[in-house]
Design a protein around this motif. Structure first.
Motif, PDB file in Angstrom:
ATOM      1  N   THR A  31      33.742   6.999 107.452  1.00 15.30           N
ATOM      2  CA  THR A  31      32.982   6.451 106.335  1.00 15.30           C
ATOM      3  C   THR A  31      33.955   6.330 104.869  1.00 15.30           C
ATOM      4  O   THR A  31      34.830   7.245 104.932  1.00 15.30           O
ATOM      5  CB  THR A  31      31.754   6.990 105.894  1.00 15.30           C
ATOM      6  N   GLU A  32      33.622   5.555 104.135  1.00 13.11           N
ATOM      7  CA  GLU A  32      34.132   5.714 102.631  1.00 13.11           C
ATOM      8  C   GLU A  32      33.216   5.907 101.531  1.00 13.11           C
ATOM      9  O   GLU A  32      32.106   4.881 101.776  1.00 13.11           O
ATOM     10  CB  GLU A  32      35.151   4.378 102.247  1.00 13.11           C
ATOM     11  N   SER A  33      33.409   6.387 100.484  1.00 11.80           N
ATOM     12  CA  SER A  33      32.463   6.474  99.462  1.00 11.80           C
ATOM     13  C   SER A  33      33.405   6.556  98.197  1.00 11.80           C
ATOM     14  O   SER A  33      34.347   6.719  98.070  1.00 11.80           O
ATOM     15  CB  SER A  33      31.718   8.109  99.405  1.00 11.80           C
ATOM     16  N   LYS A  34      32.361   6.082  97.218  1.00 12.96           N
ATOM     17  CA  LYS A  34      33.157   5.726  95.801  1.00 12.96           C
ATOM     18  C   LYS A  34      33.567   7.405  95.374  1.00 12.96           C
ATOM     19  O   LYS A  34      32.807   8.135  95.353  1.00 12.96           O
ATOM     20  CB  LYS A  34      32.006   5.132  94.765  1.00 12.96           C
ATOM     21  N   PRO A  35      34.615   7.292  94.736  1.00 16.79           N
ATOM     22  CA  PRO A  35      35.486   8.572  94.495  1.00 16.79           C
ATOM     23  C   PRO A  35      34.379   9.246  93.144  1.00 16.79           C
ATOM     24  O   PRO A  35      33.872   8.420  92.432  1.00 16.79           O
ATOM     25  CB  PRO A  35      36.721   8.515  93.866  1.00 16.79           C
ATOM     26  N   GLN A  74      29.664  15.893  89.356  1.00 18.16           N
ATOM     27  CA  GLN A  74      29.296  14.507  89.822  1.00 18.16           C
ATOM     28  C   GLN A  74      28.984  14.618  91.356  1.00 18.16           C
ATOM     29  O   GLN A  74      29.888  15.008  92.148  1.00 18.16           O
ATOM     30  CB  GLN A  74      30.439  13.491  89.612  1.00 18.16           C
ATOM     31  N   VAL A  75      27.616  14.113  91.864  1.00 20.09           N
ATOM     32  CA  VAL A  75      27.281  14.007  93.125  1.00 20.09           C
ATOM     33  C   VAL A  75      27.401  12.738  93.715  1.00 20.09           C
ATOM     34  O   VAL A  75      27.046  11.556  93.036  1.00 20.09           O
ATOM     35  CB  VAL A  75      25.684  14.415  93.406  1.00 20.09           C
ATOM     36  N   SER A  76      28.144  12.443  94.969  1.00 23.58           N
ATOM     37  CA  SER A  76      28.314  11.126  95.409  1.00 23.58           C
ATOM     38  C   SER A  76      27.175  10.750  96.061  1.00 23.58           C
ATOM     39  O   SER A  76      26.450  11.279  96.744  1.00 23.58           O
ATOM     40  CB  SER A  76      29.606  11.398  96.559  1.00 23.58           C
ATOM     41  N   ASP A  77      26.833   9.435  95.851  1.00 27.01           N
ATOM     42  CA  ASP A  77      25.772   8.424  96.425  1.00 27.01           C
ATOM     43  C   ASP A  77      26.238   7.714  97.615  1.00 27.01           C
ATOM     44  O   ASP A  77      25.720   7.160  98.024  1.00 27.01           O
ATOM     45  CB  ASP A  77      24.871   7.871  95.502  1.00 27.01           C
ATOM     46  N   SER A 111      39.799   3.909  95.593  1.00 16.91           N
ATOM     47  CA  SER A 111      39.519   2.581  94.997  1.00 16.91           C
ATOM     48  C   SER A 111      38.165   2.572  95.001  1.00 16.91           C
ATOM     49  O   SER A 111      37.019   3.682  95.512  1.00 16.91           O
ATOM     50  CB  SER A 111      39.785   1.396  95.539  1.00 16.91           C
ATOM     51  N   ASN A 112      37.127   1.783  94.254  1.00 22.13           N
ATOM     52  CA  ASN A 112      35.501   1.712  94.162  1.00 22.13           C
ATOM     53  C   ASN A 112      34.940   1.206  95.681  1.00 22.13           C
ATOM     54  O   ASN A 112      34.928  -0.114  95.793  1.00 22.13           O
ATOM     55  CB  ASN A 112      35.161   1.064  92.896  1.00 22.13           C
ATOM     56  N   TRP A 113      34.686   1.994  96.445  1.00 25.62           N
ATOM     57  CA  TRP A 113      34.005   1.379  97.671  1.00 25.62           C
ATOM     58  C   TRP A 113      32.560   1.137  97.522  1.00 25.62           C
ATOM     59  O   TRP A 113      32.062   0.353  98.471  1.00 25.62           O
ATOM     60  CB  TRP A 113      34.132   2.567  98.801  1.00 25.62           C
ATOM     61  N   ALA A 114      31.872   1.123  96.222  1.00 24.09           N
ATOM     62  CA  ALA A 114      30.572   0.603  96.020  1.00 24.09           C
ATOM     63  C   ALA A 114      30.523  -0.811  95.698  1.00 24.09           C
ATOM     64  O   ALA A 114      29.846  -1.510  95.566  1.00 24.09           O
ATOM     65  CB  ALA A 114      29.965   1.682  95.068  1.00 24.09           C
ATOM     66  N   ASN A 115      31.813  -1.064  95.376  1.00 24.38           N
ATOM     67  CA  ASN A 115      32.024  -2.650  95.075  1.00 24.38           C
ATOM     68  C   ASN A 115      31.286  -3.680  95.932  1.00 24.38           C
ATOM     69  O   ASN A 115      31.757  -3.687  97.066  1.00 24.38           O
ATOM     70  CB  ASN A 115      33.475  -3.084  94.759  1.00 24.38           C
ATOM     71  N   PRO A 116      30.638  -4.462  95.525  1.00 28.92           N
ATOM     72  CA  PRO A 116      29.925  -5.406  96.366  1.00 28.92           C
ATOM     73  C   PRO A 116      30.927  -6.327  97.140  1.00 28.92           C
ATOM     74  O   PRO A 116      30.832  -6.853  98.195  1.00 28.92           O
ATOM     75  CB  PRO A 116      28.854  -6.021  95.352  1.00 28.92           C
ATOM     76  N   ARG A 117      32.321  -6.717  96.464  1.00 23.34           N
ATOM     77  CA  ARG A 117      33.336  -7.626  96.777  1.00 23.34           C
ATOM     78  C   ARG A 117      34.497  -6.555  97.099  1.00 23.34           C
ATOM     79  O   ARG A 117      34.961  -6.153  96.314  1.00 23.34           O
ATOM     80  CB  ARG A 117      33.724  -8.411  95.963  1.00 23.34           C
ATOM     81  N   LEU A 118      34.509  -6.133  98.451  1.00 25.07           N
ATOM     82  CA  LEU A 118      35.780  -5.347  98.926  1.00 25.07           C
ATOM     83  C   LEU A 118      37.139  -5.904  98.919  1.00 25.07           C
ATOM     84  O   LEU A 118      37.120  -7.131  99.483  1.00 25.07           O
ATOM     85  CB  LEU A 118      35.525  -4.535 100.142  1.00 25.07           C
TER      86      LEU A 118
END
Length: 198
Positions: free
Chosen positions: A53-57, A63-66, A166-173
């Motif tokens: 899995t990947e999560s936004k850093p 800070q808690v990851s969502d 990188s930002n894994w929450a980005n809608p466009r990877l």
């Protein structure tokens, strides 16, 4: 008494030829339930999957990851990168992960599993921590994907630091994100298959 087997160091790994990673032609980005059903049908043809899995850093102390923001599952031929924005897609991924009939093999899965329980509300079943397998074979420290690829295939697994953070929450990877994420799961699938044959 079992002797400790050495884990290759960074310098030794750097000299090895490159691991043959999946290209974009063998990676599918999944962001809706229709694509998720197609991916599941292909995955159900195999008994074991590479898993990560990947999560936004997070950048601050408390800070808690969502995350996870994406889940990667791979066979020896293909990898699927599931984005979790769509509730129906998320539910289908949760079902895949909770299915005990399939082995999900990966490295350093403790945090991934905790985040999946928190976000997808399922306990992943059939999870195989490959570091434990190597420890049982006499390797003292956590092998990780780079060490495992070096030991089993005599090759160097390349991981981009830029993609990792990188930002894994980005809608466009980006393409770089897709290649990075997919190959973490694909390498785990390859390592698992090699361990089963050895």
């Amino acid at each position: 008494m079992q002797t400790t087997r050495p884990t290759p160091d960074k310098e030794a790994i750097a000299l090895l030829p490159e691991f043959d990673r999946l290209g974009l032609d063998r990676i599918t980005l999944v962001d809706n339930v229709v694509q998720a059903r197609e991916a599941a049908a292909a995955l159900y043809d195999q008994v074991a999957w590479g898993f990560d899995t990947e999560s936004k850093p997070t950048f601050f102390k408390d800070q808690v990851s969502d995350g996870p923001h994406i889940v990667q599952l791979a066979t020896l031929q293909h990898a699927w990168v599931f984005q979790l924005h769509d509730p129906a897609c998320r539910e289908l991924v949760a079902g895949l992960l909770a299915d005990a009939a399939f082995t999900k093999a990966g490295f350093g899965l403790g945090d991934d599993t905790k985040r999946i329980v928190s976000k997808l509300l399922v306990e992943p079943a059939g999870v195989l921590e490959l570091n434990h397998v190597f420890r049982q074979q006499g390797y003292r420290k956590d092998m990780g994907v780079k060490g495992a690829v070096a030991v089993l295939f005599n090759q160097r697994f390349i991981k981009s630091k830029k993609a990792a953070t990188s930002n894994w929450a980005n809608p466009r990877l980006s393409e770089a994100q897709l290649v990075y994420a997919a190959n973490d799961a694909y390498a785990a699938a390859r390592v698992h298959a090699a361990l089963r044959l050895s």
